[in-house]
Design a protein around this motif. Structure first.
Motif, PDB file in Angstrom:
ATOM      1  N   TYR A  82       0.695  -1.173  -0.038  1.00 60.98           N
ATOM      2  CA  TYR A  82       0.108   0.030   0.020  1.00 60.98           C
ATOM      3  C   TYR A  82       0.680   1.354  -0.054  1.00 60.98           C
ATOM      4  CZ  TYR A  82      -2.861   3.630   2.340  1.00 60.98           C
ATOM      5  OH  TYR A  82      -3.225   4.751   2.815  1.00 60.98           O
ATOM      6  N   ARG A  85      -0.598   8.822  -2.934  1.00 60.34           N
ATOM      7  CA  ARG A  85      -0.279  10.206  -3.382  1.00 60.34           C
ATOM      8  C   ARG A  85      -1.034  11.113  -3.138  1.00 60.34           C
ATOM      9  NH1 ARG A  85       2.365  14.527  -4.779  1.00 60.34           N
ATOM     10  NH2 ARG A  85       1.666  15.607  -6.669  1.00 60.34           N
ATOM     11  N   GLY A  86      -0.833  12.450  -2.707  1.00 61.92           N
ATOM     12  CA  GLY A  86      -1.833  13.646  -2.382  1.00 61.92           C
ATOM     13  C   GLY A  86      -1.305  14.545  -3.652  1.00 61.92           C
ATOM     14  N   GLN A 116      -3.594   4.728  -3.130  1.00 63.31           N
ATOM     15  CA  GLN A 116      -4.519   5.524  -2.510  1.00 63.31           C
ATOM     16  C   GLN A 116      -4.315   7.256  -3.078  1.00 63.31           C
ATOM     17  OE1 GLN A 116      -5.100   6.698   1.715  1.00 63.31           O
ATOM     18  NE2 GLN A 116      -7.168   7.195   1.304  1.00 63.31           N
ATOM     19  N   THR A 118      -5.156  10.954  -2.805  1.00 56.92           N
ATOM     20  CA  THR A 118      -6.008  11.892  -1.910  1.00 56.92           C
ATOM     21  C   THR A 118      -6.278  13.061  -2.168  1.00 56.92           C
ATOM     22  OG1 THR A 118      -3.920  12.398  -0.711  1.00 56.92           O
ATOM     23  CG2 THR A 118      -4.812  10.288   0.014  1.00 56.92           C
ATOM     24  N   LYS A 122      -5.771  16.930  -0.180  1.00 56.03           N
ATOM     25  CA  LYS A 122      -4.852  17.884  -0.906  1.00 56.03           C
ATOM     26  C   LYS A 122      -5.707  19.223  -1.079  1.00 56.03           C
ATOM     27  CE  LYS A 122      -1.297  16.491  -0.190  1.00 56.03           C
ATOM     28  NZ  LYS A 122      -0.189  16.380   0.321  1.00 56.03           N
ATOM     29  N   GLN A 204      -6.692   7.560   5.495  1.00 52.68           N
ATOM     30  CA  GLN A 204      -5.284   7.129   5.330  1.00 52.68           C
ATOM     31  C   GLN A 204      -5.205   5.788   6.064  1.00 52.68           C
ATOM     32  OE1 GLN A 204      -2.157   9.846   4.297  1.00 52.68           O
ATOM     33  NE2 GLN A 204      -0.685   8.347   4.890  1.00 52.68           N
ATOM     34  N   ILE A 223       3.715  -1.063   3.894  1.00 55.00           N
ATOM     35  CA  ILE A 223       3.711   0.456   3.295  1.00 55.00           C
ATOM     36  C   ILE A 223       4.931   1.056   2.952  1.00 55.00           C
ATOM     37  CG2 ILE A 223       2.604   2.756   3.874  1.00 55.00           C
ATOM     38  CD1 ILE A 223       0.881   1.527   5.966  1.00 55.00           C
ATOM     39  N   CYS A 225       6.899   4.040   2.106  1.00 50.38           N
ATOM     40  CA  CYS A 225       6.622   5.445   2.027  1.00 50.38           C
ATOM     41  C   CYS A 225       7.870   6.365   2.303  1.00 50.38           C
ATOM     42  CB  CYS A 225       5.603   5.771   3.041  1.00 50.38           C
ATOM     43  SG  CYS A 225       5.556   5.488   4.629  1.00 50.38           S
ATOM     44  N   GLN A 229       5.485  10.457   6.153  1.00 49.25           N
ATOM     45  CA  GLN A 229       4.296   9.953   6.403  1.00 49.25           C
ATOM     46  C   GLN A 229       3.997   9.004   7.482  1.00 49.25           C
ATOM     47  OE1 GLN A 229       1.329  10.920   4.272  1.00 49.25           O
ATOM     48  NE2 GLN A 229       2.984  12.160   3.695  1.00 49.25           N
ATOM     49  N   HIS A 232       1.101   9.205  10.385  1.00 46.26           N
ATOM     50  CA  HIS A 232      -0.386   8.671  10.298  1.00 46.26           C
ATOM     51  C   HIS A 232      -0.352   7.091  10.569  1.00 46.26           C
ATOM     52  CE1 HIS A 232      -2.430  11.585   7.599  1.00 46.26           C
ATOM     53  NE2 HIS A 232      -1.392  11.785   6.892  1.00 46.26           N
ATOM     54  N   PHE A 233       0.696   6.550  10.222  1.00 42.70           N
ATOM     55  CA  PHE A 233       0.421   5.011  10.716  1.00 42.70           C
ATOM     56  C   PHE A 233       0.981   4.648  12.043  1.00 42.70           C
ATOM     57  CE2 PHE A 233       1.364   5.785   5.885  1.00 42.70           C
ATOM     58  CZ  PHE A 233      -0.061   5.404   5.396  1.00 42.70           C
TER      59      PHE A 233
END
Ligand code: TRP
Length: 385
Positions: A82, A85-86, A116, A118, A122, A204, A223, A225, A229, A232-233
């Motif tokens: 997973y 991209r924003g 995903q 997003t 944004k 997210q 993930i 990334c 980021q 978030h996780f």
């Protein structure tokens, strides 16, 4: 988990990256694990004897629980990938770092990929963009991502505003477990932050759990990334078990330095010259690279005598992350630079040629994915969910 304190010389959150980042210190602050040679050997073994340059060159340098995820795979417990991209504008080359690694894992292991997009995030995070613009950039970005070589049969997309009916049932359950004081502390939200962003982290998290929910059994998630980021996780991992789902594993990359010598190739509040956009025409690529910040010396004579410093150079960072495809080419550039044999002008000329070739290839691949991109977008919840 405390975020970098104001006393640190740098800030890294999903909504702000600034200062000279001390990556070892950042890993300590975030409480993540180091990617060690032993772990790389495990990846090498799991994929059948190979290592992506982004791993062997240390760009992916931090992780959470990658070891157990790989052990599980070897013992018959497949995972899915997973990343996201924003869509705030065209992609630049550093946005490809996560997707390059995902595509490599998918090719080697045949695992599913969830992307995903997003557009909602944004719109909420960038005052200058309309929803029509973030949706448009979302599709444009998706074409470029898929064009890297994802398998149409194993690649699924959450395009937030278009996939909301699929995302929402799980988002509701996630949101119930996230308090305002958590998001305020983790993301540094202010009283003036709009409530869209306050809720956004729930969305997210959803892809981390979606396959488990859809299949009615526990499916592990990996993930890849940027380290920005991770906040978030951290939230996701803290609530996963309470919802009965496995914690996602993470592989974090360093931020790729910008062409103007900044910590990250971001153009937020910065000149467009800081990044190489995938839709930059050849002349613009050439100008940006020619003006790129290097680790070179003041004069040719000095550089021949003392050599230059690849580690601080934005051009070297481009070779390292994408454009030196073989280890041999990468060593040639690095050693040539350090010894003073390779001067910046020649190094830049070589890089410009490689960028042009990649852009030509990407433009063709991008046209081809348009016939199937739409079908990858998930628009309804799973029947069994
Ligand atoms: N928030 C990310 C961004 O601003 C987009 C994103 C959504 C993402 N899901 C992700 C990034 C998962 C990495 C992994 O670009």
């Amino acid at each position: 988990m405390p975020d970098p304190k104001p006393t640190e010389e740098f800030v890294v959150t999903p909504y702000e990256v600034k200062g000279r980042i001390d990556y070892a210190r950042l890993r300590e602050l975030f409480g993540t694990q180091e990617v060690t040679p032993q772990l790389l050997a495990k990846v090498h073994h799991t994929v059948g004897g190979d290592l992506h340059p982004l791993l062997s060159r240390g760009i992916y340098y931090s992780h959470r629980d990658l070891g157990p995820l790989l052990d599980g795979f070897v013992n018959g417990r497949p995972f899915f990938l997973y990343s996201g991209r924003g869509p705030s504008g065209p992609l630049h080359t550093s946005h490809l770092v996560a997707f390059d690694l995902c595509r490599w894992f998918q090719k080697r292991l045949g695992v599913p990929m969830y992307i995903q997009i997003t557009d909602d995030e944004k719109f909420w995070a960038r005052s200058g963009l309309t929803p029509e613009e973030t949706e448009k950039w979302g599709m444009e970005n998706l074409y470029d991502i898929l064009a890297l070589g994802f398998d149409p049969k194993r690649t699924h997309v959450f395009f937030d505003t278009r996939s909301i009916s699929a995302l929402y049932p799980l988002a509701v359950r996630v949101a119930q477990k996230v308090t305002y004081s958590t998001v305020k502390a983790v993301f540094g939200f202010k009283p003036s932050t709009n409530i869209g962003l306050v809720f956004y982290t729930a969305l997210q998290s959803v892809p981390c759990f979606y396959p488990s929910w859809a299949e009615g059994r526990s499916v592990p998630c990996l993930i890849p990334c940027g380290i920005d980021q991770d906040p978030h996780f951290r939230v996701t991992r803290d609530l996963a078990e309470g919802l009965g789902y496995p914690k996602p594993a993470l592989l974090h990359s360093q931020m790729i330095p910008g062409l103007l010598g900044d910590a990250a190739m971001s153009t937020t509040g910065n000149s467009a010259d800081n990044a190489l956009f995938l839709n930059d025409p050849p002349k613009v690529v050439e100008r940006k690279v020619r003006n790129g910040f290097t680790g070179g010396r003041a004069t040719v004579e000095e550089q021949r005598r003392l050599g230059a410093t690849p580690e601080v150079c934005s051009i070297w960072a481009l070779w390292r992350t994408r454009f030196a495809e073989t280890d041999q080419k990468f060593a040639e550039i690095t050693e040539g630079c350090r010894s003073g044999k390779l001067l910046c002008g020649e190094c830049k000329s070589q890089l410009i040629e490689r960028v042009h070739a990649f852009y030509r290839h990407q433009a063709e691949a991008r046209e081809k994915v348009k016939s199937w991109a739409e079908e990858t977008i998930i628009t309804a919840p799973p029947k069994s969910g």
